[in-house]
Design a protein around this motif. Structure first.
Motif, PDB file in Angstrom:
ATOM      1  N   VAL A  66       6.877 101.635 -52.932  1.00 16.28           N
ATOM      2  CA  VAL A  66       6.278 100.843 -54.008  1.00 16.28           C
ATOM      3  C   VAL A  66       4.989 101.547 -54.448  1.00 16.28           C
ATOM      4  O   VAL A  66       4.359 102.250 -53.665  1.00 16.28           O
ATOM      5  N   VAL A  67       4.611 101.344 -55.719  1.00 15.64           N
ATOM      6  CA  VAL A  67       3.357 101.922 -56.217  1.00 15.64           C
ATOM      7  C   VAL A  67       2.434 100.778 -56.634  1.00 15.64           C
ATOM      8  O   VAL A  67       2.772 100.019 -57.541  1.00 15.64           O
ATOM      9  N   PRO A  68       1.279 100.626 -55.951  1.00 18.75           N
ATOM     10  CA  PRO A  68       0.344  99.577 -56.360  1.00 18.75           C
ATOM     11  C   PRO A  68      -0.088  99.764 -57.816  1.00 18.75           C
ATOM     12  O   PRO A  68      -0.279 100.901 -58.274  1.00 18.75           O
ATOM     13  N   LEU A  71      -2.752 102.155 -59.207  1.00 28.09           N
ATOM     14  CA  LEU A  71      -2.594 103.586 -58.969  1.00 28.09           C
ATOM     15  C   LEU A  71      -1.530 104.220 -59.862  1.00 28.09           C
ATOM     16  O   LEU A  71      -1.164 105.370 -59.666  1.00 28.09           O
ATOM     17  N   SER A  72      -1.060 103.481 -60.874  1.00 30.00           N
ATOM     18  CA  SER A  72       0.043 104.000 -61.683  1.00 30.00           C
ATOM     19  C   SER A  72      -0.335 105.290 -62.423  1.00 30.00           C
ATOM     20  O   SER A  72       0.532 106.120 -62.702  1.00 30.00           O
ATOM     21  N   LYS A  73      -1.642 105.470 -62.681  1.00 32.18           N
ATOM     22  CA  LYS A  73      -2.074 106.700 -63.360  1.00 32.18           C
ATOM     23  C   LYS A  73      -1.841 107.949 -62.506  1.00 32.18           C
ATOM     24  O   LYS A  73      -1.837 109.057 -63.020  1.00 32.18           O
ATOM     25  N   PRO A  80       8.221 109.105 -59.510  1.00 29.50           N
ATOM     26  CA  PRO A  80       7.276 108.018 -59.766  1.00 29.50           C
ATOM     27  C   PRO A  80       6.966 107.145 -58.547  1.00 29.50           C
ATOM     28  O   PRO A  80       5.993 106.398 -58.574  1.00 29.50           O
ATOM     29  N   GLU A  81       7.770 107.264 -57.489  1.00 29.52           N
ATOM     30  CA  GLU A  81       7.466 106.487 -56.273  1.00 29.52           C
ATOM     31  C   GLU A  81       6.382 107.163 -55.445  1.00 29.52           C
ATOM     32  O   GLU A  81       5.952 106.640 -54.420  1.00 29.52           O
ATOM     33  N   LEU A  82       5.962 108.326 -55.918  1.00 29.21           N
ATOM     34  CA  LEU A  82       4.983 109.112 -55.163  1.00 29.21           C
ATOM     35  C   LEU A  82       3.697 109.206 -55.976  1.00 29.21           C
ATOM     36  O   LEU A  82       3.729 109.410 -57.185  1.00 29.21           O
ATOM     37  N   VAL A  83       2.576 109.019 -55.310  1.00 28.10           N
ATOM     38  CA  VAL A  83       1.272 109.066 -55.955  1.00 28.10           C
ATOM     39  C   VAL A  83       0.540 110.297 -55.432  1.00 28.10           C
ATOM     40  O   VAL A  83       0.611 110.591 -54.235  1.00 28.10           O
ATOM     41  N   GLN A  84      -0.089 111.039 -56.332  1.00 28.57           N
ATOM     42  CA  GLN A  84      -0.817 112.226 -55.880  1.00 28.57           C
ATOM     43  C   GLN A  84      -2.312 111.931 -55.852  1.00 28.57           C
ATOM     44  O   GLN A  84      -2.929 111.647 -56.879  1.00 28.57           O
ATOM     45  N   ILE A  85      -2.878 111.988 -54.644  1.00 29.06           N
ATOM     46  CA  ILE A  85      -4.309 111.774 -54.457  1.00 29.06           C
ATOM     47  C   ILE A  85      -4.989 113.120 -54.627  1.00 29.06           C
ATOM     48  O   ILE A  85      -4.759 114.035 -53.839  1.00 29.06           O
ATOM     49  N   ARG A  86      -5.821 113.234 -55.664  1.00 27.50           N
ATOM     50  CA  ARG A  86      -6.523 114.497 -55.918  1.00 27.50           C
ATOM     51  C   ARG A  86      -8.021 114.258 -55.820  1.00 27.50           C
ATOM     52  O   ARG A  86      -8.484 113.126 -55.910  1.00 27.50           O
ATOM     53  N   SER A 160     -13.034 102.853 -59.581  1.00 23.71           N
ATOM     54  CA  SER A 160     -12.577 104.251 -59.575  1.00 23.71           C
ATOM     55  C   SER A 160     -11.559 104.511 -60.680  1.00 23.71           C
ATOM     56  O   SER A 160     -11.378 105.650 -61.105  1.00 23.71           O
ATOM     57  N   GLN A 161     -10.867 103.472 -61.135  1.00 23.05           N
ATOM     58  CA  GLN A 161      -9.835 103.635 -62.161  1.00 23.05           C
ATOM     59  C   GLN A 161     -10.325 103.178 -63.534  1.00 23.05           C
ATOM     60  O   GLN A 161      -9.531 103.020 -64.468  1.00 23.05           O
ATOM     61  N   GLY A 162     -11.630 102.926 -63.664  1.00 20.57           N
ATOM     62  CA  GLY A 162     -12.201 102.543 -64.954  1.00 20.57           C
ATOM     63  C   GLY A 162     -11.867 101.121 -65.372  1.00 20.57           C
ATOM     64  O   GLY A 162     -11.865 100.801 -66.563  1.00 20.57           O
ATOM     65  N   VAL A 163     -11.561 100.258 -64.419  1.00 21.86           N
ATOM     66  CA  VAL A 163     -11.248  98.853 -64.709  1.00 21.86           C
ATOM     67  C   VAL A 163     -12.465  98.003 -64.311  1.00 21.86           C
ATOM     68  O   VAL A 163     -13.084  98.258 -63.269  1.00 21.86           O
ATOM     69  N   ALA A 164     -12.809  97.009 -65.150  1.00 23.03           N
ATOM     70  CA  ALA A 164     -13.976  96.172 -64.853  1.00 23.03           C
ATOM     71  C   ALA A 164     -13.742  95.377 -63.568  1.00 23.03           C
ATOM     72  O   ALA A 164     -12.620  94.925 -63.299  1.00 23.03           O
TER      73      ALA A 164
END
Ligand SMILES: [Fe+2]
Length: 267
Positions: A66-68, A71-73, A80-86, A160-164
């Motif tokens: 699952v992708v929270p 973190l969809s960006k 798409p099931e994989l998230v890349q932490i950079r 961190s994701q620019g959300v208020a």
């Protein structure tokens, strides 16, 4: 396959050798891994160099990826099931704080798995054993915590994701949760930025208690600190550990591929 599991500390984490995660596993080997995972809460596999497809195949043995939402960006186009932490700037990063993954959701993931692609000098990750954090409290304190519920809000992640912060998702969960597979109790808390308070308590009542539990949980004798090498795969149980990503590497490149697996509502 000659599987060998070695504890990494007296509290949490084990290294697993004699296995290649990119090859099919027998049910006997998987059962040994599952037992080790439930016992040690964090498993470290060195020298695996897992690409996205085999990482997802291995992850699916444990559950459903699952992708929270926040973190969809970071999703990898083809996977798409994989998230890349950079690498992110220290000012923006949300993970340099002890936390469970996604406690601000109604059903937080049960497992998180990272595959190290590029590692800097530094950038270690630490885990705490939240079973022991609970078990090392006095019976009086344990009784006091029973039935309390914590209000989590993803303030740091939203930032961190620019959300208020006011739009950050939130959820309420038991402060002491029971692991659905082991039956053991674990303290379910997080960094004070992300924990709004204890349901029904004033800030003055709840905050000192939460602060105490946070410090108590993360003492050095309850922690494993992992120094990443390229090719490492680390998976942890997100129902009984908190973790902390040390940001001491400036703007050096750090790339970790992450899969999280669907969990159960904490109870
Ligand atoms: Fe995390």
């Amino acid at each position: 396959m000659n599987l060998k599991t070695t504890p990494l500390t007296g509290s949490v984490g084990a290294a697993v050798e004699g296995i290649s995660l990119s090859e099919p596993l027998t049910s006997e080997v998987f059962e040994l891994l599952r037992e080790a995972f439930l016992r040690h809460c964090v498993l470290v596999f060195r020298d695996q160099h897992l690409a996205p497809a085999p990482q997802l195949a291995f992850a699916r043995l444990w559950g459903e990826p699952v992708v929270p939402a926040l973190l969809s960006k970071l999703q990898l186009g083809e996977y798409p099931e994989l998230v890349q932490i950079r690498t992110m700037s220290k000012e923006l990063v949300s993970t340099e704080a002890w936390h469970y993954d996604a406690p601000h959701t109604p059903v937080p993931p049960k497992v998180t798995m990272l595959s190290a692609q590029v590692v800097p000098a530094g950038g270690d990750t630490m885990w705490s054993n939240q079973y022991l954090a609970y078990e090392r409290l006095t019976p009086v304190m344990q009784r006091m915590l029973q039935g309390l519920r914590v209000h989590f809000r993803a303030v740091r992640l939203a930032r961190s994701q620019g959300v208020a912060a006011s739009d950050a998702p939130s959820a309420v969960h038991p402060l002491v949760r029971t692991h659905p597979e082991t039956g053991r109790k674990a303290l379910y808390i997080g960094h004070p930025d992300n924990v709004m308070g204890i349901e029904g308590m004033t800030e003055a009542e709840g905050r000192p208690l939460l602060n105490f539990l946070y410090v108590h949980s993360t003492q050095p004798d309850n922690v494993y600190r992992h120094m990443w090498r390229v090719g490492d795969v680390v998976m942890w149980d997100n129902r009984c550990t908190m973790h902390y990503a040390v940001h001491d590497y400036g703007d050096q490149e750090r790339v970790l591929n992450r899969v999280t697996l669907k969990g159960e509502a904490p109870a």
